[in-house]
Design a protein around this motif. Structure first.
Motif, PDB file in Angstrom:
ATOM      1  N   PHE A 246      98.894  42.845 -60.714  1.00 35.58           N
ATOM      2  CA  PHE A 246      99.282  41.345 -61.168  1.00 35.58           C
ATOM      3  C   PHE A 246     100.513  40.933 -60.542  1.00 35.58           C
ATOM      4  CE2 PHE A 246      96.152  41.957 -64.322  1.00 35.58           C
ATOM      5  CZ  PHE A 246      95.777  40.645 -64.836  1.00 35.58           C
ATOM      6  N   VAL A 247     100.632  39.661 -59.965  1.00 36.72           N
ATOM      7  CA  VAL A 247     101.956  39.430 -59.377  1.00 36.72           C
ATOM      8  C   VAL A 247     102.516  37.933 -60.087  1.00 36.72           C
ATOM      9  CG1 VAL A 247     102.973  38.528 -57.292  1.00 36.72           C
ATOM     10  CG2 VAL A 247     101.181  40.437 -57.307  1.00 36.72           C
ATOM     11  N   SER A 248     103.666  38.023 -60.337  1.00 38.69           N
ATOM     12  CA  SER A 248     104.501  37.016 -60.893  1.00 38.69           C
ATOM     13  C   SER A 248     105.391  36.628 -59.889  1.00 38.69           C
ATOM     14  CB  SER A 248     105.142  37.059 -62.303  1.00 38.69           C
ATOM     15  OG  SER A 248     105.868  36.188 -62.523  1.00 38.69           O
ATOM     16  N   MET A 249     105.171  35.432 -59.147  1.00 43.36           N
ATOM     17  CA  MET A 249     105.871  34.790 -58.159  1.00 43.36           C
ATOM     18  C   MET A 249     107.001  34.076 -58.703  1.00 43.36           C
ATOM     19  SD  MET A 249     104.228  35.420 -55.325  1.00 43.36           S
ATOM     20  CE  MET A 249     102.310  35.728 -54.581  1.00 43.36           C
ATOM     21  N   SER A 250     108.071  33.855 -57.791  1.00 47.31           N
ATOM     22  CA  SER A 250     109.350  33.043 -58.297  1.00 47.31           C
ATOM     23  C   SER A 250     109.484  32.187 -56.877  1.00 47.31           C
ATOM     24  CB  SER A 250     110.473  33.635 -58.287  1.00 47.31           C
ATOM     25  OG  SER A 250     111.618  32.873 -58.403  1.00 47.31           O
ATOM     26  N   PRO A 251     109.757  30.627 -57.358  1.00 46.56           N
ATOM     27  CA  PRO A 251     109.403  30.145 -58.559  1.00 46.56           C
ATOM     28  C   PRO A 251     107.969  30.139 -59.055  1.00 46.56           C
ATOM     29  CG  PRO A 251     109.458  28.412 -57.091  1.00 46.56           C
ATOM     30  CD  PRO A 251     109.845  29.557 -56.237  1.00 46.56           C
ATOM     31  N   GLY A 252     107.689  29.843 -60.458  1.00 46.10           N
ATOM     32  CA  GLY A 252     106.469  29.560 -60.929  1.00 46.10           C
ATOM     33  C   GLY A 252     105.874  30.543 -61.624  1.00 46.10           C
ATOM     34  N   GLY A 253     106.590  31.704 -61.868  1.00 48.82           N
ATOM     35  CA  GLY A 253     106.068  32.946 -62.668  1.00 48.82           C
ATOM     36  C   GLY A 253     106.537  32.952 -64.103  1.00 48.82           C
ATOM     37  N   VAL A 254     107.656  33.585 -64.042  1.00 50.94           N
ATOM     38  CA  VAL A 254     107.919  33.915 -65.448  1.00 50.94           C
ATOM     39  C   VAL A 254     109.079  32.951 -65.584  1.00 50.94           C
ATOM     40  CG1 VAL A 254     107.536  36.418 -65.739  1.00 50.94           C
ATOM     41  CG2 VAL A 254     109.679  35.802 -64.508  1.00 50.94           C
ATOM     42  N   GLY A 255     109.659  32.110 -64.697  1.00 55.36           N
ATOM     43  CA  GLY A 255     110.634  31.303 -65.038  1.00 55.36           C
ATOM     44  C   GLY A 255     110.470  30.122 -65.997  1.00 55.36           C
ATOM     45  N   PRO A 256     109.106  29.505 -65.988  1.00 52.81           N
ATOM     46  CA  PRO A 256     109.038  28.568 -67.020  1.00 52.81           C
ATOM     47  C   PRO A 256     108.876  29.200 -68.419  1.00 52.81           C
ATOM     48  CG  PRO A 256     107.348  28.268 -65.096  1.00 52.81           C
ATOM     49  CD  PRO A 256     108.310  29.571 -64.896  1.00 52.81           C
ATOM     50  N   LEU A 257     108.505  30.546 -68.518  1.00 55.51           N
ATOM     51  CA  LEU A 257     108.677  30.924 -69.723  1.00 55.51           C
ATOM     52  C   LEU A 257     109.818  31.376 -70.414  1.00 55.51           C
ATOM     53  CD1 LEU A 257     105.735  33.739 -68.807  1.00 55.51           C
ATOM     54  CD2 LEU A 257     105.508  31.527 -69.893  1.00 55.51           C
ATOM     55  N   VAL A 258     110.766  31.724 -69.463  1.00 51.45           N
ATOM     56  CA  VAL A 258     112.203  32.036 -69.751  1.00 51.45           C
ATOM     57  C   VAL A 258     112.702  30.865 -70.499  1.00 51.45           C
ATOM     58  CG1 VAL A 258     114.612  32.548 -68.771  1.00 51.45           C
ATOM     59  CG2 VAL A 258     112.736  33.911 -68.145  1.00 51.45           C
ATOM     60  N   VAL A 259     112.456  29.667 -69.834  1.00 50.20           N
ATOM     61  CA  VAL A 259     113.058  28.342 -70.240  1.00 50.20           C
ATOM     62  C   VAL A 259     112.422  27.889 -71.813  1.00 50.20           C
ATOM     63  CG1 VAL A 259     112.958  25.818 -69.924  1.00 50.20           C
ATOM     64  CG2 VAL A 259     113.307  27.234 -68.012  1.00 50.20           C
ATOM     65  N   ARG A 260     111.005  28.378 -71.922  1.00 54.75           N
ATOM     66  CA  ARG A 260     110.456  28.018 -73.212  1.00 54.75           C
ATOM     67  C   ARG A 260     111.008  29.088 -74.402  1.00 54.75           C
ATOM     68  NH1 ARG A 260     108.423  25.528 -69.016  1.00 54.75           N
ATOM     69  NH2 ARG A 260     106.723  23.662 -69.645  1.00 54.75           N
ATOM     70  N   TYR A 261     111.357  30.224 -73.705  1.00 55.62           N
ATOM     71  CA  TYR A 261     111.743  31.206 -74.843  1.00 55.62           C
ATOM     72  C   TYR A 261     113.183  30.831 -75.179  1.00 55.62           C
ATOM     73  CZ  TYR A 261     107.723  34.252 -74.507  1.00 55.62           C
ATOM     74  OH  TYR A 261     106.222  34.735 -74.665  1.00 55.62           O
ATOM     75  N   LEU A 262     113.941  30.487 -74.387  1.00 59.78           N
ATOM     76  CA  LEU A 262     115.504  29.957 -74.649  1.00 59.78           C
ATOM     77  C   LEU A 262     115.249  28.946 -75.647  1.00 59.78           C
ATOM     78  CD1 LEU A 262     118.469  30.060 -73.534  1.00 59.78           C
ATOM     79  CD2 LEU A 262     117.838  28.136 -72.238  1.00 59.78           C
ATOM     80  N   ILE A 263     114.305  27.868 -75.422  1.00 58.24           N
ATOM     81  CA  ILE A 263     114.293  26.997 -76.530  1.00 58.24           C
ATOM     82  C   ILE A 263     113.817  27.543 -77.886  1.00 58.24           C
ATOM     83  CG2 ILE A 263     113.467  24.506 -77.056  1.00 58.24           C
ATOM     84  CD1 ILE A 263     115.702  24.742 -74.459  1.00 58.24           C
ATOM     85  N   MET A 264     112.973  28.107 -77.619  1.00 60.16           N
ATOM     86  CA  MET A 264     112.401  28.964 -79.004  1.00 60.16           C
ATOM     87  C   MET A 264     113.272  29.593 -79.707  1.00 60.16           C
ATOM     88  SD  MET A 264     108.409  29.846 -77.428  1.00 60.16           S
ATOM     89  CE  MET A 264     107.798  30.565 -78.925  1.00 60.16           C
ATOM     90  N   ASN A 265     114.157  30.155 -79.005  1.00 64.75           N
ATOM     91  CA  ASN A 265     115.343  30.965 -79.769  1.00 64.75           C
ATOM     92  C   ASN A 265     116.328  30.038 -80.324  1.00 64.75           C
ATOM     93  OD1 ASN A 265     114.705  33.560 -79.043  1.00 64.75           O
ATOM     94  ND2 ASN A 265     116.236  33.886 -77.449  1.00 64.75           N
ATOM     95  N   PHE A 266     116.635  28.863 -79.630  1.00 66.17           N
ATOM     96  CA  PHE A 266     117.253  27.833 -80.221  1.00 66.17           C
ATOM     97  C   PHE A 266     116.614  27.261 -81.542  1.00 66.17           C
ATOM     98  CE2 PHE A 266     118.180  23.165 -80.426  1.00 66.17           C
ATOM     99  CZ  PHE A 266     119.587  23.245 -81.061  1.00 66.17           C
ATOM    100  N   LEU A 267     115.331  27.265 -81.702  1.00 64.52           N
ATOM    101  CA  LEU A 267     114.550  26.674 -82.843  1.00 64.52           C
ATOM    102  C   LEU A 267     114.411  27.485 -83.832  1.00 64.52           C
ATOM    103  CD1 LEU A 267     112.108  24.302 -80.774  1.00 64.52           C
ATOM    104  CD2 LEU A 267     113.999  23.487 -81.963  1.00 64.52           C
ATOM    105  N   GLY A 268     114.503  28.813 -83.384  1.00 67.56           N
ATOM    106  CA  GLY A 268     114.154  30.066 -84.462  1.00 67.56           C
ATOM    107  C   GLY A 268     112.745  30.306 -84.499  1.00 67.56           C
ATOM    108  N   ILE A 269     112.226  30.114 -83.311  1.00 74.52           N
ATOM    109  CA  ILE A 269     110.615  30.575 -83.262  1.00 74.52           C
ATOM    110  C   ILE A 269     110.568  32.017 -82.792  1.00 74.52           C
ATOM    111  CG2 ILE A 269     108.314  29.936 -82.290  1.00 74.52           C
ATOM    112  CD1 ILE A 269     109.494  26.819 -81.915  1.00 74.52           C
TER     113      ILE A 269
END
Length: 269
Positions: A246-269
């Motif tokens: 499995f290969v997660s490229m940059s950009p387009g791999g885990v980057g979009p997930l990091v952004v979501r998880y950042l916002i989810m931390n803000f929301l307490g999810i």
């Protein structure tokens, strides 16, 4: 080779965010503090701001002139962080000079959604994090997709780059999950890598070639830098990659997930 498509996985997280917001809007502002001018940082904060705006999450960008004296910068940072309107905050890294590193100590734990203050990091390494680092949450998701379990079979992990934000906490996390971890800070292009999992976080464009990585190795590229005006990862995507897992490229791999998880931390999810 199996391409890990972070954007597809991000849609699942988007649904969780929208479901949460359906119960009521987020309270307070997500404050993003940018000290000085940095091309890459401007791009990253614009992505976060756009995501928040599209979902009705209050997000303010607070720019501070790096030419100010350190003590004046600290005061401005404190003003943002102590504001009752600020429910969560990010101090965008890298900072323009080492003498500004104490800024990270100013982030209250309850507002540290990036989990990067020394206090949050200390809690993480002690196994009692206030919030899980977004990069670690993204790494967990990537590993779950590979289907490999180091608790059942000994697995070797190589981490290239032991930076404060990614490499060091990722290596700690992998060790806690029973990986045999090797950290390389002085990797040179052309060195052979024998591993089951390779995590890249050096921030050097095209540093690692696929032909230098052992067959079946899963690769997650957290590296991100600007080359010729474009975001580029540490993995040379023009090299031989078909023999990898499995290969997660940059950009387009885990980057979009990091952004979501950042916002989810803000929301307490």
């Amino acid at each position: 080779m199996n391409i890990f498509n972070g954007r597809d996985k991000a849609t699942i997280l988007d649904a969780q965010v929208l479901e949460h917001l359906a119960g009521g809007p987020a309270e307070g502002e997500l404050a993003i503090i940018l000290i000085g001018d940095n091309e890459a940082s401007e791009k990253y904060i614009s992505i976060k701001k756009k995501y928040c705006d599209s979902r009705g999450i209050k997000c303010g960008i607070h720019r501070i002139d790096a030419r100010l004296k350190d003590e004046d910068i600290f005061k401005k940072v404190i003003d943002v962080l102590s504001s009752p309107a600020t429910a969560g905050a990010i101090i965008q890294l890298p900072l323009p000079r080492p003498s500004l590193d104490p800024c990270l100590r100013l982030i209250p734990a309850e507002k540290d959604i990036d989990a990067i203050s020394p206090f949050s990091m200390e809690a993480f390494y002690a196994g009692r994090p206030h919030k899980v680092l977004p990069v670690i949450r993204a790494l967990e998701l990537f590993i779950s997709e590979t289907g490999k379990n180091p608790a059942l079979t000994p697995l070797k992990a190589v981490v290239i780059g032991d930076g404060y934000l990614v490499g060091k906490p990722a290596a700690h996390y992998l060790k806690s999950k029973n990986y045999q971890v090797t950290v390389l800070n002085d990797y040179q292009t052309g060195q052979k890598i024998d591993a089951d999992l390779l995590l890249l976080s050096a921030g050097i464009p095209d540093l690692v070639r696929g032909e230098d990585i052992s067959a079946g190795c899963d690769v997650v590229d957290f590296g991100s830098s600007i080359k010729d005006g474009k975001t580029t990862g540490d993995l040379d995507q023009s090299s031989s990659l078909e023999h990898l897992g499995f290969v997660s490229m940059s950009p387009g791999g885990v980057g979009p997930l990091v952004v979501r998880y950042l916002i989810m931390n803000f929301l307490g999810i």
